[in-house]
Scaffold this motif. Structure first.
Motif, PDB file in Angstrom:
ATOM      1  N   LEU A  83      39.517  34.650  46.807  1.00  0.00           N
ATOM      2  CA  LEU A  83      38.427  35.241  46.032  1.00  0.00           C
ATOM      3  C   LEU A  83      38.767  35.123  44.557  1.00  0.00           C
ATOM      4  N   PRO A 125      39.084  41.071  41.739  1.00  0.00           N
ATOM      5  CA  PRO A 125      39.074  40.464  43.071  1.00  0.00           C
ATOM      6  C   PRO A 125      39.722  41.360  44.121  1.00  0.00           C
ATOM      7  N   ALA A 136      36.909  43.275  45.625  1.00  0.00           N
ATOM      8  CA  ALA A 136      36.154  42.369  46.496  1.00  0.00           C
ATOM      9  C   ALA A 136      36.909  42.112  47.794  1.00  0.00           C
ATOM     10  N   ALA A 137      38.229  41.931  47.688  1.00  0.00           N
ATOM     11  CA  ALA A 137      39.040  41.686  48.879  1.00  0.00           C
ATOM     12  C   ALA A 137      39.040  42.897  49.805  1.00  0.00           C
ATOM     13  N   VAL A 152      35.881  42.942  51.664  1.00  0.00           N
ATOM     14  CA  VAL A 152      35.899  41.928  52.716  1.00  0.00           C
ATOM     15  C   VAL A 152      36.645  42.459  53.939  1.00  0.00           C
ATOM     16  N   ASP A 170      42.799  36.320  40.930  1.00  0.00           N
ATOM     17  CA  ASP A 170      42.475  35.925  42.291  1.00  0.00           C
ATOM     18  C   ASP A 170      43.049  36.907  43.307  1.00  0.00           C
ATOM     19  N   VAL A 196      32.711  36.761  53.487  1.00  0.00           N
ATOM     20  CA  VAL A 196      33.469  36.465  52.276  1.00  0.00           C
ATOM     21  C   VAL A 196      32.528  36.049  51.151  1.00  0.00           C
ATOM     22  N   ARG A 197      31.581  35.172  51.435  1.00  0.00           N
ATOM     23  CA  ARG A 197      30.668  34.698  50.385  1.00  0.00           C
ATOM     24  C   ARG A 197      29.745  35.826  49.912  1.00  0.00           C
ATOM     25  N   GLU A 213      30.366  39.149  49.949  1.00  0.00           N
ATOM     26  CA  GLU A 213      31.104  40.132  49.155  1.00  0.00           C
ATOM     27  C   GLU A 213      31.506  39.551  47.798  1.00  0.00           C
ATOM     28  N   SER A 214      31.775  38.252  47.760  1.00  0.00           N
ATOM     29  CA  SER A 214      32.066  37.614  46.484  1.00  0.00           C
ATOM     30  C   SER A 214      30.859  37.700  45.561  1.00  0.00           C
ATOM     31  N   CYS A 244      31.574  37.761  41.411  1.00  0.00           N
ATOM     32  CA  CYS A 244      32.697  36.868  41.115  1.00  0.00           C
ATOM     33  C   CYS A 244      32.170  35.622  40.412  1.00  0.00           C
ATOM     34  N   PRO A 302      33.969  31.651  46.435  1.00  0.00           N
ATOM     35  CA  PRO A 302      35.263  31.762  47.115  1.00  0.00           C
ATOM     36  C   PRO A 302      35.604  30.492  47.869  1.00  0.00           C
TER      37      PRO A 302
END
Length: 403
Positions: free
Chosen positions: A187, A203, A206-207, A210, A247, A273-274, A276-277, A282, A286
């Motif tokens: 990310l 990030p 964001a992680a 995820v 990252d 993942v996409r 939440e990015s 972001c 990702p």
């Protein structure tokens, strides 16, 4: 027939040596050398350096089919806490999955079969496979021409230690072990000062989102009747507490009993993942990369029944068990039919069974579970499990290499 005393004594000595001197995936130089020497002593034609440290020995005994017996060479990056007098002497490395027992049993089975050539006919191949723990070894030996260097087997056989009663052998009626996918996720945020978070895109947040959201992929998107596991085994971001990193990296493992389920899980991970990015704004999309996979392990039905019958005749029905299937994973299927696209040989049958290693001593008085595979306290009941492993391999080979 029990394992002769001299063969068993040598097998125990070899096991103790292997356990005390473990080597990680891809670094099995000493282990491979020992196995090659043991096979050479039995007058096998030995090939080394296959796909790294792979070793194969061929023992020809007249006309008949070809059967390959496989064991693994590698250990795990685990610090041993068994307190055993023969514990690992290598800091941070341990045979925590029983590969030392597999290899000692295979070598002894070759010795037993070499002595009793009048009880079977055909060609026996003994393979010491590197890098099973990283799920790269089977692919490596095959792409390095294993089946050009040794006779192509009709059947491939293997066993694996399991935390069930020592002295027992277990076969499955369906899948034995799950297939897997390994995904690496990156990310991309925008780093900066921890005291000015409004100037960053974090990030780590964001992680975290995820990881939380992925739990619903199994809990709410997968049929409860379908077994699946999604594990975020690694999350790394930054090095300093007062710096928002650029990252965040995640390592994800998926397990399921069908390729369709693995495809759905993979697609769900990519979607989450996409999403939440984007939800975290972001600045860069990702990266989601599949870095490894292994097939579902399913034995050939008719061949597995023949092996089960031979082992039951040898051990007695009381020592045979049903295996319900497990969510661990293996690269062994690639040596058989599941790897036909890789090695170009169709029709190679495979059989795989679980070998009990748990001692019953004191279990009734201790409610805690017996330490299982990959535990730093994993300690097989060698006195019972090792001779059982030797006999299980020899009985299976004889059943498929009739005199």
């Amino acid at each position: 027939m029990a394992v002769p005393a001299d063969i068993l004594r040598t097998a125990v000595e070899r096991y103790l040596d292997l356990h005390a001197h473990p080597e990680l995936s891809g670094a099995e130089h000493r282990t491979a050398g020992l196995f090659a020497a043991w096979l050479t002593a039995e007058e096998c034609s030995v090939t080394t350096g296959i796909g790294g440290h792979g070793v194969a020995g061929v023992l020809r005994n007249g006309d008949g089919p070809t059967v390959l017996l496989r064991a693994e060479l590698d250990a795990l990056p685990v610090t041993e806490r068994t307190g055993l007098p023969y514990a690992s002497t290598v800091r941070g490395v341990m045979h925590a999955c029983g590969h030392d027992l597999h290899l000692a049993a295979l070598a002894a089975a070759v010795t037993l079969l070499a002595r009793e050539r009048d009880s079977w006919s055909g060609t026996l191949v003994a393979l010491g496979q590197p890098a099973e723990e990283s799920l790269t070894g089977a692919r490596a030996v095959l792409t390095d021409g294993l089946y050009e260097r040794v006779p192509v087997p009709d059947v491939v056989l293997a066993q694996h230690c399991a935390p069930i009663a020592a002295g027992t052998v277990a076969h499955a009626r369906g899948p034995l072990l799950a297939g897997s996918r390994t995904l690496e996720v990156v990310l991309h945020g925008r780093g900066g000062h921890a005291g000015a978070p409004q100037l960053t895109v974090d990030p780590v947040v964001a992680a975290a989102a995820v990881v939380t959201r992925l739990q619903a992929v199994v809990a709410r998107e997968t049929d409860p009747a379908e077994q699946a596991v999604l594990t975020v085994g690694r999350l790394h971001a930054g090095d300093q507490p007062n710096v928002v990193p650029d990252d965040a990296e995640l390592g994800i493992t998926l397990r399921a009993f069908t390729e369709d389920a693995l495809d759905r899980l993979t697609a769900a991970v990519e979607r989450v993942v996409r999403a939440e990015s984007e939800a975290s704004a972001c600045p860069t999309p990702p990266e989601v990369t599949v870095t490894g996979s292994s097939p579902v392990l399913m034995a050939d039905g008719a061949t597995a029944r023949a092996v089960f019958a031979a082992q039951a005749a040898h051990f007695g029905a009381a020592r045979m068990r049903d295996w319900p299937g497990g969510m661990a994973t293996e690269d062994f299927p690639l040596l058989g039919a599941a790897g036909a696209g890789l090695h170009g040989r169709s029709g190679i049958r495979s059989v795989y069974w679980m070998l009990g290693t748990a001692s019953s001593a004191g279990v009734a008085a201790v409610p805690a579970p017996v330490p299982g595979n990959h535990s730093p306290e994993y300690a097989p009941d060698v006195r019972t499990a090792l001779p059982t492993g030797i006999e299980a391999l020899a009985a299976a080979a004889r059943a498929l290499l009739p005199a």
